[in-house]
Design a protein around this motif. Structure first.
Motif, PDB file in Angstrom:
ATOM      1  N   ASN A 207      63.671 -29.859  63.904  1.00 14.27           N
ATOM      2  CA  ASN A 207      63.024 -29.190  64.826  1.00 14.27           C
ATOM      3  C   ASN A 207      63.296 -27.476  64.558  1.00 14.27           C
ATOM      4  O   ASN A 207      62.495 -26.820  64.955  1.00 14.27           O
ATOM      5  CB  ASN A 207      63.335 -29.649  66.316  1.00 14.27           C
ATOM      6  CG  ASN A 207      62.710 -28.676  67.299  1.00 14.27           C
ATOM      7  OD1 ASN A 207      63.314 -27.503  67.733  1.00 14.27           O
ATOM      8  ND2 ASN A 207      61.573 -28.840  67.646  1.00 14.27           N
ATOM      9  N   HIS A 213      55.452 -26.790  65.708  1.00 13.94           N
ATOM     10  CA  HIS A 213      55.168 -27.221  67.315  1.00 13.94           C
ATOM     11  C   HIS A 213      55.088 -25.998  68.090  1.00 13.94           C
ATOM     12  O   HIS A 213      54.969 -26.184  69.264  1.00 13.94           O
ATOM     13  CB  HIS A 213      56.577 -27.978  67.587  1.00 13.94           C
ATOM     14  CG  HIS A 213      57.839 -27.153  67.585  1.00 13.94           C
ATOM     15  ND1 HIS A 213      58.383 -26.525  66.434  1.00 13.94           N
ATOM     16  CD2 HIS A 213      58.334 -26.917  68.819  1.00 13.94           C
ATOM     17  CE1 HIS A 213      59.517 -26.210  66.976  1.00 13.94           C
ATOM     18  NE2 HIS A 213      59.582 -26.024  68.356  1.00 13.94           N
ATOM     19  N   HIS A 218      55.961 -24.677  72.990  1.00 12.96           N
ATOM     20  CA  HIS A 218      56.249 -23.445  73.821  1.00 12.96           C
ATOM     21  C   HIS A 218      55.120 -22.483  74.561  1.00 12.96           C
ATOM     22  O   HIS A 218      55.505 -21.412  74.713  1.00 12.96           O
ATOM     23  CB  HIS A 218      57.134 -22.538  72.810  1.00 12.96           C
ATOM     24  CG  HIS A 218      58.599 -23.521  72.006  1.00 12.96           C
ATOM     25  ND1 HIS A 218      59.275 -24.013  72.958  1.00 12.96           N
ATOM     26  CD2 HIS A 218      58.840 -23.734  70.796  1.00 12.96           C
ATOM     27  CE1 HIS A 218      60.059 -24.526  72.102  1.00 12.96           C
ATOM     28  NE2 HIS A 218      60.065 -24.261  71.048  1.00 12.96           N
ATOM     29  N   ASP A 361      62.077 -28.365  73.805  1.00 15.84           N
ATOM     30  CA  ASP A 361      62.468 -28.876  72.495  1.00 15.84           C
ATOM     31  C   ASP A 361      63.288 -30.209  72.886  1.00 15.84           C
ATOM     32  O   ASP A 361      62.841 -31.433  72.012  1.00 15.84           O
ATOM     33  CB  ASP A 361      63.185 -27.936  71.442  1.00 15.84           C
ATOM     34  CG  ASP A 361      62.516 -26.748  70.886  1.00 15.84           C
ATOM     35  OD1 ASP A 361      61.490 -27.163  70.520  1.00 15.84           O
ATOM     36  OD2 ASP A 361      62.923 -25.796  70.858  1.00 15.84           O
TER      37      ASP A 361
HETATM   38 FE   LIG Z   1      60.993 -25.128  69.622  1.00 12.56          FE
END
Ligand SMILES: [Fe+2]
Ligand code: FES
Length: 419
Positions: A207, A213, A218, A361
């Motif tokens: 990640n 992502h 976010h 996350d």
């Molecule tokens: Fe992140």
């Protein structure tokens, strides 16, 4: 799980056109046991930073995979990576997480070891014959230790590539990370922010260099920046999505990875806009190098270390579905206190336990672990950008920041070690 246990070579499909990983890499306790052996106990892993043990007598305890260890600075100023296991009957000899002492005293029968690991005292000595050789009864040590820019790595097995060879490639990015300090030294906060999550360690490993992502996971943080007038959602998304500029994700040798952009999304991490700091950085390194140093860059050093702009993150796998992450904030040397203070505040609001970034996350890692319970599908796909990645002159697999080069590099290395 419906399928029988696969061989590692059957868990990573890398056939040129597609790149897939079988869910067993995250789900299976036997795979985890093998990872402990192959990836953590017989490979270079990060253990600590020299700034955590600045003076002779300083120590901290760590784990290497499942094995307890002590990183100590002895009276001769040498760094030791000792196995935290009494040579008498096996108790840990150091129970504190960190401290300062010239010896470790086993709590069970009071054997005493100096901070270089030598046995220097056995309680009720007359119970052993005169020729009892204490020199053979010191603490065991990591087979190899290497230090680069203050980052201490160890291998429990002697059968690993030389440290210089291991660190050479990613070393150039470690340099850029450490050179943000105007004296070249970062200082790691001894107390980490620690969180445990019920998911596999590799979700976190994947990640931190996943540039795909950010727009989604976010979004809430981006909206916060928009509402406070710092950045618009549109600008943030544009910076993440832009093609053709320095906006890269890279897969490096040895499973390492990189996420690299012209500038950061977050105010005080974006050192390119800080005039006095930039002036001094250019003075020290020259225009071009200063620009490189100032770029936003997340560095993953396989298997357990992340270097971020504000902190060092250490991954500590506990079980196939349990991981501890230790986040150590660091200060830059030679800069105004105000800059470090601004960095702490920025760190807190994105990465901190009460922040709006890292917490999202972690939630994803748990969703990953939960989703993979489904028997309907057995593979995850890491093919993004495979058709457009290039292998650059340095042998790096380079592509757009939203592509999955770093994750593929991770699993290629994982497969080498596990096979
Ligand atoms: Fe992140
Ligand atoms: S186990 Fe350490 S002194 Fe006995």
């Amino acid at each position: 799980m419906s399928t029988s246990v696969l061989k590692p070579s059957e868990m990573v499909l890398d056939d040129g056109g597609r790149f897939k990983v079988h869910r067993q890499v995250y789900m299976d306790a036997d795979v985890f046991d093998r990872e402990m052996d192959r990836v953590f106990h017989s490979n270079w892993v990060y253990v600590a930073h020299t700034s955590e043990v600045p003076n002779p007598g300083d120590y901290r305890t760590v784990t290497i995979g499942r094995q307890p260890a002590i990183v100590s600075r002895d009276q001769d100023d040498r760094i030791n990576v000792l196995i935290n296991r009494c040579s008498h009957r096996g108790a840990v000899v150091c129970r504190a997480e960190r401290g300062h002492s010239n010896h470790f005293r086993c709590f069970y029968h009071n054997w005493i070891f100096d901070n270089a690991g030598n046995l220097v005292g056995t309680a009720q000595r007359s119970g052993y014959p005169d020729d009892f050789d204490r020199s053979e009864m010191g603490l065991a040590r990591a087979a190899k230790v290497g230090t680069y820019r203050g980052l201490i790595f160890a291998s429990l097995s002697p059968d690993v590539p030389d440290f210089d060879e291991r660190i050479a490639h990613v070393g150039r990015y470690i340099d850029l990370w450490a050179d943000r300090s105007l004296d070249g030294q970062v200082r790691i906060a001894p107390e980490p922010e620690r969180y445990t999550f019920p998911a596999n360690w590799k979700f976190q490993a994947e990640n931190g260099v996943d540039g795909y992502h950010g727009n989604y996971v976010h979004e809430s943080f981006a909206k916060l920046l928009e509402r406070s007038g710092e950045r618009t959602l549109r600008d943030i998304t544009k910076a993440r999505n832009q093609v053709g500029a320095r906006n890269y994700a890279k897969g490096l040798p040895f499973g390492d990875g990189l996420l690299e952009r012209e500038s950061g999304m977050l105010g005080s991490f974006d050192v390119s806009v800080q005039e006095e700091y930039q002036r001094r950085l250019v003075e020290r390194h020259g225009e071009e190098a200063a620009h490189e140093i100032s770029m936003m860059r997340n560095v993953y050093v396989f298997p357990n270390l992340y270097l971020f702009e504000s902190h060092v993150r250490v991954l500590r796998p506990v079980a196939h579905d349990s991981t501890i992450a230790d986040n150590h904030f660091f200060t830059l040397g030679g800069v105004d206190d105000a800059l470090n203070l601004a960095r702490v505040r920025e760190h807190e609001r994105f990465f901190g336990a009460g922040g709006m970034g890292a917490t999202d996350d972690v939630e994803i890692f748990v969703y990953n672990q939960t989703g993979l319970q489904a028997d309907a599908l057995e593979w995850i796909d890491l093919s993004r950008g495979l058709h457009r990645e290039v292998v650059n002159d340095d042998g790096e697999h380079q592509g757009h920041s939203s592509d999955e080069q770093p994750q593929r590099a991770l699993y290629r290395r994982w497969l080498q070690l596990m096979s």
